[in-house]
Design an enzyme around this catalytic site. Structure first.
Site, PDB file in Angstrom:
ATOM      1  N   ARG A 144       0.837  -1.220   0.000  1.00  0.00           N
ATOM      2  CA  ARG A 144       0.000   0.000   0.000  1.00  0.00           C
ATOM      3  C   ARG A 144       0.864   1.259   0.000  1.00  0.00           C
ATOM      4  O   ARG A 144       1.879   1.354   0.690  1.00  0.00           O
ATOM      5  CB  ARG A 144      -0.885   0.023   1.240  1.00  0.00           C
ATOM      6  CG  ARG A 144      -1.609   1.371   1.364  1.00  0.00           C
ATOM      7  CD  ARG A 144      -2.736   1.372   2.342  1.00  0.00           C
ATOM      8  NE  ARG A 144      -2.373   0.937   3.661  1.00  0.00           N
ATOM      9  CZ  ARG A 144      -3.253   0.623   4.587  1.00  0.00           C
ATOM     10  NH1 ARG A 144      -4.538   0.686   4.321  1.00  0.00           N
ATOM     11  NH2 ARG A 144      -2.858   0.230   5.780  1.00  0.00           N
ATOM     12  N   ARG A 196      -2.205  -4.732  15.013  1.00  0.00           N
ATOM     13  CA  ARG A 196      -3.512  -4.231  14.549  1.00  0.00           C
ATOM     14  C   ARG A 196      -4.469  -5.385  14.277  1.00  0.00           C
ATOM     15  O   ARG A 196      -5.664  -5.288  14.551  1.00  0.00           O
ATOM     16  CB  ARG A 196      -3.329  -3.372  13.285  1.00  0.00           C
ATOM     17  CG  ARG A 196      -2.800  -1.975  13.606  1.00  0.00           C
ATOM     18  CD  ARG A 196      -2.179  -1.290  12.408  1.00  0.00           C
ATOM     19  NE  ARG A 196      -3.086  -1.119  11.301  1.00  0.00           N
ATOM     20  CZ  ARG A 196      -2.691  -0.932  10.040  1.00  0.00           C
ATOM     21  NH1 ARG A 196      -1.409  -0.904   9.742  1.00  0.00           N
ATOM     22  NH2 ARG A 196      -3.577  -0.758   9.098  1.00  0.00           N
ATOM     23  N   ARG A 208       2.535   4.109   5.174  1.00  0.00           N
ATOM     24  CA  ARG A 208       2.067   4.526   6.498  1.00  0.00           C
ATOM     25  C   ARG A 208       2.972   3.961   7.590  1.00  0.00           C
ATOM     26  O   ARG A 208       3.406   2.819   7.519  1.00  0.00           O
ATOM     27  CB  ARG A 208       0.634   4.030   6.711  1.00  0.00           C
ATOM     28  CG  ARG A 208      -0.402   5.073   6.359  1.00  0.00           C
ATOM     29  CD  ARG A 208      -1.826   4.539   6.332  1.00  0.00           C
ATOM     30  NE  ARG A 208      -2.198   3.726   7.473  1.00  0.00           N
ATOM     31  CZ  ARG A 208      -3.412   3.184   7.612  1.00  0.00           C
ATOM     32  NH1 ARG A 208      -4.337   3.370   6.689  1.00  0.00           N
ATOM     33  NH2 ARG A 208      -3.701   2.468   8.670  1.00  0.00           N
TER      34      ARG A 208
HETATM   35  P1  AP5 Z   1      -7.268  -0.058   2.021  1.00  0.00           P
HETATM   36  O1  AP5 Z   1      -8.521   0.340   1.307  1.00  0.00           O
HETATM   37  O2  AP5 Z   1      -6.278   0.997   2.377  1.00  0.00           O
HETATM   38  O3  AP5 Z   1      -7.654  -0.958   3.315  1.00  0.00           O
HETATM   39  P2  AP5 Z   1      -8.344  -0.552   4.707  1.00  0.00           P
HETATM   40  O4  AP5 Z   1      -9.312  -1.656   5.035  1.00  0.00           O
HETATM   41  O5  AP5 Z   1      -8.864   0.824   4.651  1.00  0.00           O
HETATM   42  O6  AP5 Z   1      -7.085  -0.715   5.647  1.00  0.00           O
HETATM   43  P3  AP5 Z   1      -6.541   0.236   6.821  1.00  0.00           P
HETATM   44  O7  AP5 Z   1      -5.144  -0.242   7.125  1.00  0.00           O
HETATM   45  O8  AP5 Z   1      -6.746   1.666   6.488  1.00  0.00           O
HETATM   46  O9  AP5 Z   1      -7.486  -0.196   7.964  1.00  0.00           O
HETATM   47  P4  AP5 Z   1      -7.252   0.023   9.452  1.00  0.00           P
HETATM   48  O10 AP5 Z   1      -8.593  -0.325   9.988  1.00  0.00           O
HETATM   49  O11 AP5 Z   1      -6.146  -0.764  10.041  1.00  0.00           O
HETATM   50  O12 AP5 Z   1      -6.729   1.525   9.543  1.00  0.00           O
HETATM   51  P5  AP5 Z   1      -7.424   2.892   9.979  1.00  0.00           P
HETATM   52  O13 AP5 Z   1      -6.857   3.959   9.170  1.00  0.00           O
HETATM   53  O14 AP5 Z   1      -8.894   2.726  10.053  1.00  0.00           O
HETATM   54  O15 AP5 Z   1      -6.564  -1.200   1.126  1.00  0.00           O
HETATM   55  C1  AP5 Z   1      -5.313  -1.734   1.506  1.00  0.00           C
HETATM   56  C2  AP5 Z   1      -4.438  -1.927   0.251  1.00  0.00           C
HETATM   57  O16 AP5 Z   1      -5.012  -2.933  -0.562  1.00  0.00           O
HETATM   58  C3  AP5 Z   1      -4.333  -0.672  -0.642  1.00  0.00           C
HETATM   59  O17 AP5 Z   1      -3.034  -0.580  -1.135  1.00  0.00           O
HETATM   60  C4  AP5 Z   1      -5.327  -0.951  -1.785  1.00  0.00           C
HETATM   61  O18 AP5 Z   1      -4.927  -0.337  -3.006  1.00  0.00           O
HETATM   62  C5  AP5 Z   1      -5.280  -2.461  -1.876  1.00  0.00           C
HETATM   63  N1  AP5 Z   1      -6.556  -3.054  -2.267  1.00  0.00           N
HETATM   64  C6  AP5 Z   1      -7.801  -2.691  -1.864  1.00  0.00           C
HETATM   65  N2  AP5 Z   1      -8.737  -3.485  -2.420  1.00  0.00           N
HETATM   66  C7  AP5 Z   1      -8.068  -4.385  -3.191  1.00  0.00           C
HETATM   67  C8  AP5 Z   1      -8.486  -5.469  -4.027  1.00  0.00           C
HETATM   68  N3  AP5 Z   1      -9.765  -5.804  -4.162  1.00  0.00           N
HETATM   69  N4  AP5 Z   1      -7.522  -6.188  -4.662  1.00  0.00           N
HETATM   70  C9  AP5 Z   1      -6.207  -5.861  -4.530  1.00  0.00           C
HETATM   71  N5  AP5 Z   1      -5.749  -4.841  -3.756  1.00  0.00           N
HETATM   72  C10 AP5 Z   1      -6.679  -4.109  -3.100  1.00  0.00           C
HETATM   73  O19 AP5 Z   1      -6.913   3.020  11.484  1.00  0.00           O
HETATM   74  C11 AP5 Z   1      -5.555   3.240  11.765  1.00  0.00           C
HETATM   75  C12 AP5 Z   1      -5.368   3.440  13.274  1.00  0.00           C
HETATM   76  O20 AP5 Z   1      -6.110   4.600  13.714  1.00  0.00           O
HETATM   77  C13 AP5 Z   1      -5.860   2.299  14.179  1.00  0.00           C
HETATM   78  O21 AP5 Z   1      -4.889   1.287  14.302  1.00  0.00           O
HETATM   79  C14 AP5 Z   1      -6.111   3.056  15.487  1.00  0.00           C
HETATM   80  O22 AP5 Z   1      -4.923   3.300  16.165  1.00  0.00           O
HETATM   81  C15 AP5 Z   1      -6.657   4.395  15.013  1.00  0.00           C
HETATM   82  N6  AP5 Z   1      -8.124   4.397  14.915  1.00  0.00           N
HETATM   83  C16 AP5 Z   1      -8.873   4.574  13.785  1.00  0.00           C
HETATM   84  N7  AP5 Z   1     -10.181   4.504  14.067  1.00  0.00           N
HETATM   85  C17 AP5 Z   1     -10.269   4.278  15.410  1.00  0.00           C
HETATM   86  C18 AP5 Z   1     -11.369   4.080  16.296  1.00  0.00           C
HETATM   87  N8  AP5 Z   1     -12.654   4.073  15.878  1.00  0.00           N
HETATM   88  N9  AP5 Z   1     -11.091   3.860  17.602  1.00  0.00           N
HETATM   89  C19 AP5 Z   1      -9.826   3.879  18.059  1.00  0.00           C
HETATM   90  N10 AP5 Z   1      -8.739   4.024  17.270  1.00  0.00           N
HETATM   91  C20 AP5 Z   1      -8.970   4.222  15.963  1.00  0.00           C
HETATM   92 MG    MG Z   2      -8.307   2.641   5.583  1.00  0.00          MG
END
Ligand code: AP5
Ligand code: MG
Length: 221
Positions: free
Chosen positions: A127, A172, A161
């Site tokens: 990513r 995670r 990231r």
């Molecule tokens: P992508 O779309 O980026 O995946 P994602 O599910 O959004 O993954 P994240 O890592 O963003 O999820 P996360 O839940 O860990 O992180 P978040 O930012 O929410 O796709 C991934 C990759 O795959 C990309 O390169 C894409 O191009 C590729 N791809 C997509 N679809 C594909 C397909 N079909 N085929 C092939 N490739 C594909 O959270 C980060 C941190 O923030 C957390 O760890 C926590 O510390 C904090 N946080 C966020 N929300 C909260 C909350 N509600 N409470 C407490 N802490 C929080």
């Molecule tokens: Mg995301």
């Protein structure tokens, strides 16, 4: 429509949310993106969030819920929203229910994206995220930017990231299984969960999601 997207890190929540939000004419609200925007603006909230995100842990509920509520109360979210990364534990899900109840509203669906763990690891390893806006997401193999290292959408620099290191991803995933997965049962009890496989091409997953959500075409959001 009011939708919650749930799935492990790297499942493609952000990728799908970008297409679904456009198709359904609702804003994409990602708590991860909101935290990253705060980090780049060096706010107090950003500093606090970073100390948890870098370790792969959840940011404390109190600040997360307040930030999500604030974003959901903005005018563009009046007729619906697509939540990505919130709620992330049962306490947050209960807070969301309370908030919606107070406004006489309810969720329409919880879309659960299923992906095997080895695929998650591949997606995260390749990513690349835009420095200007972490909602602009690419992949070195599966979704190549037109020009290497440059965001197609805004020309921003693409980077890896900080929380995408192997050790943090492992943490995670553990947090996802122990803290976030229980919200699926919480929402199953409300009859809201639709589960789809998030394997296959991005556009195939979007199509599958739209079919599962079966939004009405009559303007009802
Ligand atoms: P992508 O779309 O980026 O995946 P994602 O599910 O959004 O993954 P994240 O890592 O963003 O999820 P996360 O839940 O860990 O992180 P978040 O930012 O929410 O796709 C991934 C990759 O795959 C990309 O390169 C894409 O191009 C590729 N791809 C997509 N679809 C594909 C397909 N079909 N085929 C092939 N490739 C594909 O959270 C980060 C941190 O923030 C957390 O760890 C926590 O510390 C904090 N946080 C966020 N929300 C909260 C909350 N509600 N409470 C407490 N802490 C929080
Ligand atoms: Mg995301």
């Amino acid at each position: 429509m009011r939708i919650v997207l749930v799935g492990p890190p790297g499942a493609g929540k952000g990728t799908q949310a970008a297409f679904l939000a456009k198709k359904l004419s609702i804003p994409h609200i990602s708590t991860g993106d909101l935290f990253r925007a705060n980090i780049s603006q060096q706010t107090e909230l950003g500093k606090l969030a970073k100390s948890y995100m870098d370790k792969g842990e959840l940011v404390p509920d109190e600040v997360t819920i307040a930030m999500a509520k604030d974003r959901m109360s903005q005018s563009d979210a009046e007729n619906g929203f697509l939540l990505d990364g919130f709620p992330r534990n049962v306490k947050q899900a209960e807070a969301l229910d309370e908030m919606l109840k107070a406004e006489g509203m309810k969720l329409d669906a919880v879309l659960d994206l299923e992906v095997p763990e080895e695929e998650v690891v591949k997606r995260i390893a390749g990513r690349r995220t835009c420095r200007n806006d972490s909602a602009h997401v690419f992949h070195v193999e599966y979704k190549k930017p037109k020009s290497e290292g440059v965001c197609d959408v805004c020309g921003g620099e693409l980077y890896q990231r900080e929380d995408d290191s192997e050790a943090t991803v492992r943490k995670r995933l553990e947090v996802y299984h122990t803290q976030t997965e229980p919200i699926i049962d919480y929402y199953k009890a409300q009859g809201l969960v639709v589960t789809i496989t998030a394997m296959g091409k991005v556009e195939e997953v979007t199509q599958r999601a739209l079919e599962a959500l079966h939004p009405k075409d009559d303007g009802d959001k």
